[in-house]
Every structure is written in C-alpha cells, then in structure tokens.
Write an enzyme that holds these catalytic residues in place. Structure first.
Site, PDB file in Angstrom:
ATOM      1  N   LYS A 170     -65.806 -10.476   0.990  1.00 37.95           N
ATOM      2  CA  LYS A 170     -64.881  -9.354   1.242  1.00 37.95           C
ATOM      3  C   LYS A 170     -64.142  -9.635   2.551  1.00 37.95           C
ATOM      4  O   LYS A 170     -64.759  -9.823   3.604  1.00 37.95           O
ATOM      5  CB  LYS A 170     -65.652  -8.042   1.362  1.00 37.95           C
ATOM      6  CG  LYS A 170     -64.733  -6.848   1.611  1.00 37.95           C
ATOM      7  CD  LYS A 170     -65.508  -5.550   1.597  1.00 37.95           C
ATOM      8  CE  LYS A 170     -65.981  -5.132   2.966  1.00 37.95           C
ATOM      9  NZ  LYS A 170     -64.946  -4.687   3.878  1.00 37.95           N
ATOM     10  N   ASP A 205     -60.137  -6.111   1.041  1.00 36.10           N
ATOM     11  CA  ASP A 205     -60.438  -4.693   1.295  1.00 36.10           C
ATOM     12  C   ASP A 205     -59.528  -4.154   2.408  1.00 36.10           C
ATOM     13  O   ASP A 205     -59.968  -3.899   3.516  1.00 36.10           O
ATOM     14  CB  ASP A 205     -61.925  -4.577   1.689  1.00 36.10           C
ATOM     15  CG  ASP A 205     -62.377  -3.138   1.896  1.00 36.10           C
ATOM     16  OD1 ASP A 205     -61.795  -2.248   1.271  1.00 36.10           O
ATOM     17  OD2 ASP A 205     -63.315  -2.931   2.696  1.00 36.10           O
ATOM     18  N   LYS A 227     -57.726  -1.379   1.921  1.00 37.79           N
ATOM     19  CA  LYS A 227     -57.713   0.077   1.713  1.00 37.79           C
ATOM     20  C   LYS A 227     -56.314   0.666   1.927  1.00 37.79           C
ATOM     21  O   LYS A 227     -56.097   1.495   2.818  1.00 37.79           O
ATOM     22  CB  LYS A 227     -58.705   0.769   2.663  1.00 37.79           C
ATOM     23  CG  LYS A 227     -60.136   0.317   2.524  1.00 37.79           C
ATOM     24  CD  LYS A 227     -61.054   1.155   3.408  1.00 37.79           C
ATOM     25  CE  LYS A 227     -62.494   0.719   3.358  1.00 37.79           C
ATOM     26  NZ  LYS A 227     -62.789  -0.531   4.061  1.00 37.79           N
ATOM     27  N   ASP A 258     -50.708   4.851   1.673  1.00 41.04           N
ATOM     28  CA  ASP A 258     -49.349   5.021   2.190  1.00 41.04           C
ATOM     29  C   ASP A 258     -48.497   5.678   1.105  1.00 41.04           C
ATOM     30  O   ASP A 258     -49.037   6.060   0.052  1.00 41.04           O
ATOM     31  CB  ASP A 258     -48.799   3.631   2.582  1.00 41.04           C
ATOM     32  CG  ASP A 258     -47.843   3.700   3.775  1.00 41.04           C
ATOM     33  OD1 ASP A 258     -46.942   4.565   3.752  1.00 41.04           O
ATOM     34  OD2 ASP A 258     -48.004   2.902   4.705  1.00 41.04           O
ATOM     35  N   THR A 306     -68.574   5.242   3.772  1.00 41.17           N
ATOM     36  CA  THR A 306     -70.028   5.435   3.876  1.00 41.17           C
ATOM     37  C   THR A 306     -70.444   5.872   5.284  1.00 41.17           C
ATOM     38  O   THR A 306     -71.591   6.227   5.521  1.00 41.17           O
ATOM     39  CB  THR A 306     -70.782   4.146   3.462  1.00 41.17           C
ATOM     40  OG1 THR A 306     -70.027   3.026   3.909  1.00 41.17           O
ATOM     41  CG2 THR A 306     -70.949   4.056   1.974  1.00 41.17           C
ATOM     42  N   ARG A 312     -73.208  -6.405   8.306  1.00 42.59           N
ATOM     43  CA  ARG A 312     -73.972  -6.784   9.500  1.00 42.59           C
ATOM     44  C   ARG A 312     -75.404  -7.214   9.237  1.00 42.59           C
ATOM     45  O   ARG A 312     -75.969  -7.996  10.012  1.00 42.59           O
ATOM     46  CB  ARG A 312     -73.912  -5.626  10.515  1.00 42.59           C
ATOM     47  CG  ARG A 312     -72.555  -5.579  11.204  1.00 42.59           C
ATOM     48  CD  ARG A 312     -72.288  -4.266  11.858  1.00 42.59           C
ATOM     49  NE  ARG A 312     -72.020  -3.214  10.881  1.00 42.59           N
ATOM     50  CZ  ARG A 312     -71.593  -2.000  11.187  1.00 42.59           C
ATOM     51  NH1 ARG A 312     -71.394  -1.684  12.451  1.00 42.59           N
ATOM     52  NH2 ARG A 312     -71.371  -1.110  10.240  1.00 42.59           N
TER      53      ARG A 312
HETATM   54  O1  C5P Z   1     -71.854  -4.028   8.343  1.00 44.36           O
HETATM   55  P1  C5P Z   1     -71.900  -3.110   7.159  1.00 44.36           P
HETATM   56  O2  C5P Z   1     -72.847  -3.584   6.093  1.00 44.36           O
HETATM   57  O3  C5P Z   1     -72.095  -1.680   7.553  1.00 44.36           O
HETATM   58  O4  C5P Z   1     -70.428  -3.281   6.566  1.00 44.36           O
HETATM   59  C1  C5P Z   1     -69.892  -2.506   5.571  1.00 44.36           C
HETATM   60  C2  C5P Z   1     -68.567  -3.075   5.143  1.00 44.36           C
HETATM   61  O5  C5P Z   1     -68.103  -2.272   4.073  1.00 44.36           O
HETATM   62  C3  C5P Z   1     -67.489  -3.049   6.209  1.00 44.36           C
HETATM   63  O6  C5P Z   1     -66.694  -4.223   6.030  1.00 44.36           O
HETATM   64  C4  C5P Z   1     -66.662  -1.819   5.893  1.00 44.36           C
HETATM   65  O7  C5P Z   1     -65.287  -1.991   6.191  1.00 44.36           O
HETATM   66  C5  C5P Z   1     -66.841  -1.699   4.384  1.00 44.36           C
HETATM   67  N1  C5P Z   1     -66.733  -0.362   3.801  1.00 44.36           N
HETATM   68  C6  C5P Z   1     -67.581   0.698   4.128  1.00 44.36           C
HETATM   69  N2  C5P Z   1     -67.441   1.925   3.512  1.00 44.36           N
HETATM   70  C7  C5P Z   1     -66.510   2.105   2.583  1.00 44.36           C
HETATM   71  C8  C5P Z   1     -65.665   1.055   2.228  1.00 44.36           C
HETATM   72  C9  C5P Z   1     -65.819  -0.176   2.850  1.00 44.36           C
HETATM   73  O8  C5P Z   1     -68.461   0.511   4.982  1.00 44.36           O
HETATM   74  N3  C5P Z   1     -66.415   3.251   1.946  1.00 44.36           N
END
Ligand code: C5P
Length: 236
Positions: free
Chosen positions: A39, A66, A68, A71, A125, A216
C-alpha cells in the site's frame, strides 16, 4: 510458509509508510510479491511519486494506491484516471465525498481494460465516536460506517475500507463479492499509536475480512519476516 493465496485467510497488504526510499526498499526487498501486496499512501507517494510505483510494479508487486481522494466530482474523475493509468491494483476514495463523487470515480475507470479495484474509505480506524460528533455527525460510528458502505455499494464500488468490528455485519449485508479491507491490525505486543479501532489478525480471519492492512507492526519491527510469519501462523 502459510500462503494466503491457498488458505482461506485474509491477504496481507503492507502499508509502506516510510520517510525515504532506502528504508522502504530495505523492507520491500525481503517481501515475496506473490504473497504480499503493498500500500502506497500519501506519505510515500508525495515523496517518491509515480516513478516509485513503476519500480515496484517491475518487481512484481500489486499496488494499492491509498490516496483517499475526496474532492469535487470532476477533480476526482481526473485524479482517478491518472491513478488508473499507472496500472495499479487498487485505489481508494473517501465515501464521505458523496454519491456524485463516487459515481464519477467509477465512471473514470470505464475506459480501462484492466481497471483497479475501486474502494471507498468509510471511517478512519483512528476515529472515535466523540470525534464524529465534533464534525456534526450525530449517529453512532457503526451506523455511519453502515450508511457509507451502503452508499458505496449502491454506486458500484468494489468494496470498502472499514474497521474490523463492523466487517462481519457488512459481509452479511452485502455479500462476498464486496471486498473488505481493514487497517488497524495489532498483535498483543504492538502499540496502538494513533489507532482506535483495532483487531488482531485472528479476528480478521474470523470476521471474513478479505485484506488486512498492516503498517507499523511490520515497518517498525526489527525482524519483519519473522513477525509476518507469526501473523500468518496465527491465522491458521
Ligand atoms: O501503522 P498502522 O498499521 O496503524 O497503519 C495503518 C495504515 O492504514 C496507514 O497507512 C493508514 O494510512 C491506513 N488507513 C487507516 N485507516 C483507514 C484507512 C487507511 O489506518 N480507514
């Protein structure tokens, strides 16, 4: 190694969130492109742009771009076309952009023989219910997610990004063809950081989520492959 392509477990998308190419490539070079999807989000795309996507394609990776998009319909139409031109596998827009915007994004993909999957982000999230109220939305987080899932489904999108807890309900309502992508994946030793709605990989399997996005937990790990192997095993 347990291959998600063979076993019925969620497929893993690695959120390649790094500040520079060198760090990103250190991880990418360890990954098998037939097992893991990548991603590319706002961070990496802003730093490295289209050329980086092309390089990852040459290595055989499927890319979820991604960005997102959120607009006016005309801008999202043109941006979606420009993204699809890259030959990516999946692309995200914000469902909160509304019906016209979602339909424009879908229309932009009509002319492509092999169009990317078009996915709508419902709620981040990281979002807490009280934050929804702060922006004037006075329904529960679950109802908000269900409303945006229905809208995206009505507009012909291929699926949604949603927190794990709501995934089960959405699968029941909209069926198997409607893909569910869930970020906010954590195993017991992981820190939450800014995420709020998190689930474990085992729960993702239980909730029949199609793809889990892991950032992460892997990008900050000292031994990412060992950790990925244990995540795959935990979903057996
Ligand atoms: O590091 P972590 O596992 O929290 O990363 C989550 C990834 O998912 C990030 O790249 C973030 O931009 C993406 N994301 C998210 N929630 C969403 C859509 C995408 O955390 N609803």
């Amino acid at each position: 190694m347990l291959d998600p392509n063979v076993f019925k477990i969620p497929k893993i998308i690695i959120a390649l969130d790094f500040y520079n190419k060198q760090s990103a490539m250190k991880l990418v070079n360890l990954l098998n492109p037939s097992v893991y999807y990548l991603k590319i989000g706002k961070e990496m795309f802003t730093i490295l742009g289209r050329k980086f996507i092309k390089e990852l394609h040459q290595m055989g990776f499927n890319i979820f771009l991604d960005l997102k998009f959120h607009d006016i319909p005309n801008t999202v139409f043109n941006a979606t076309k420009a993204a699809a031109d890259l030959g990516i596998w999946m692309l995200s827009v914000h469902a909160a952009g509304g019906k016209k915007m979602l339909i424009s994004a879908k229309k932009a993909l009509k002319s492509f023989k092999k169009a990317p999957l078009l996915i709508a982000v419902t709620a981040l999230t990281s979002l807490k219910e009280k934050e929804l109220k702060e922006v004037g939305i006075n329904i529960s987080l679950t109802d908000y997610i269900l409303t945006l899932s229905k809208l995206s489904n009505d507009c012909g999108l291929d699926g949604i990004v949603c927190p794990g807890r709501e995934a089960k309900k959405i699968k029941c309502l909209f069926g198997n063809k409607y893909k569910i992508i869930t970020p906010g994946i954590r195993v017991s030793e992981d820190l939450l950081y800014d995420q709020n709605n998190v689930i474990t990989p085992q729960e993702a399997k239980e909730f029949k989520i199609d793809y889990i996005v892991i950032g992460r937990s892997i990008t900050l790990s000292k031994n990412p492959i060992k950790k990925l192997d244990s995540i795959l095993k935990s979903m057996q």
